[in-house]
Design an enzyme around this catalytic site. Sequence first.
Site, short mmCIF file in Angstrom:
data_model
loop_
_atom_site.label_atom_id
_atom_site.label_comp_id
_atom_site.label_asym_id
_atom_site.label_seq_id
_atom_site.Cartn_x
_atom_site.Cartn_y
_atom_site.Cartn_z
N CYS A 383 -7.24 6.84 -0.37
CA CYS A 383 -6.47 7.62 -0.54
C CYS A 383 -5.01 8.41 -0.53
CB CYS A 383 -7.19 8.71 0.31
SG CYS A 383 -8.90 8.76 0.93
N GLU A 384 -5.08 7.57 -2.22
CA GLU A 384 -3.49 7.73 -1.99
C GLU A 384 -3.70 7.92 -3.42
OE1 GLU A 384 -0.66 6.98 0.34
OE2 GLU A 384 -1.83 5.71 1.50
#
Length: 461
Positions: A383-384
């Site tokens: 989640c980046e």
Amino acid sequence: MTQPLDAFTYRNGVLHAGEVPVTEIADAVGTPTFVYSAEAIRSSYRRIERAFSPLGAHLHYAVKASSNLHILRLLHEQGAGMDVVSGGELERAWLAGTPMQEIVFAGVGKTEAEQRAALDGRFSPLLDDAERLGGANIEGRGPVGLFNVESESELEVLARVAAELGVIARACLRVNPDVDAKTHEYTTTGLEENKFGVAWQRVPEIFAAFRDVPSIKLVGMHVHIGSPVREIEPYESAVKVLLHLIDTLEGAGHEVSVLDLGGGWPMSYTDGESPEIEAFAEALVPLLEERAGNGLQIVLEPGRSILANSGVLLTRVQHVKEGREKTFVICDAGMHTLIRPAFYRAFHFAWPVRVDARHVPPAAAERVDLPDLRPCDIVGPICETGDFLARGRDLPPVKRGDLIAVFSAGAYGMSMSSNYNDHGRSAEVMVDGDRAVVINERQSLASLLETEMNPRVLTHG
Ligand SMILES: Cc1ncc(COP(=O)(O)O)c(C=O)c1O
């Protein structure tokens, strides 16, 4: 040195490592998986050794590049010593069979506990586990061959620890030559503003200060200017600084018997990106030949140049998402598996493992000129937004379930990987001819949770 597609080749449209189709490896152990070529590791090692043979240079493999025990054993069998930068790497080098005299212990922040273990096996953190792990006679092992020391503070602590243990620590002083290696700012290490080594101007003063300390023997100097270094000139400049310092030190009555030139030796992430190792040797050998002939021992610490193009990362496409201008190829590997693209914006050539005849890549290049390619970002599950393996690449059509190979992933791949987002670390497989061996099982979630299972009360009330 090797190019990204040298050790891993397409045969009938399928990527092979040695004689083994990598599809078989992925089917057997899953993905993400790092696959190494034993032959590529051996031949890269030999090539560097040969290039610097006029100096009789001794190679210490930089364990940080890829620290799997089986890779270390393979390199030990080729005659390599080891360059380690932590107590953990030291123990790995020892478990792989490296005699302590063949270990160089570098690193800017060694703790006292690490120094102790490097001087006397009774302080090894593996003492209780040595037998189970195959580390024979850990208790009786002596000091490492060389400490590469980075500061006066470290020298002072090392002198005290060695004196307490009744041994002599043999050391090189790491010199900061203030030379620009012209590589990524995070891996440039030889500029005055970097945290590494002592300013070259201060070297004579430090040698003088430690001359009469009985538990330390300063035998020479160490330099490591960055990684990867793609130009020869920074090495020439660094060597000239060191040669000048040798003259000064000898003039003051010191004996200098070791010169460790570190790592950073060339390798190419795209075909032909870097001059060959032989060109580096051709420039450096004449500068050092006479000194080496008179007994100066030359040490090199190659890591990336041996391992990078000896490994690929296999990842499976989980989803394909069509954007307006590009396709997102979402894989099970990401920045947790191979952090170099996210961390350094590093380029890794990436291509599907199974392709039709017109899509066999002719070379590892930033732009591939083949028909019917689509602009894609190869991204991971983390989640980046920075979680990508390759951005803005033209790829043949890919679909869910396909395998992608990320090339040049043998160095600083597995060793820099993490458990971010609670993914277990990848499996590792070594291929030698037609034999593929799992040299590291995929990390299980249970092993990830283990250290959290028994909370210990430290204070109460
Ligand atoms: C002191 C030292 N030696 C050797 C190396 C290995 O460099 P490379 O993998 O580029 O050969 C490094 C890498 O950071 C290093 O810091």
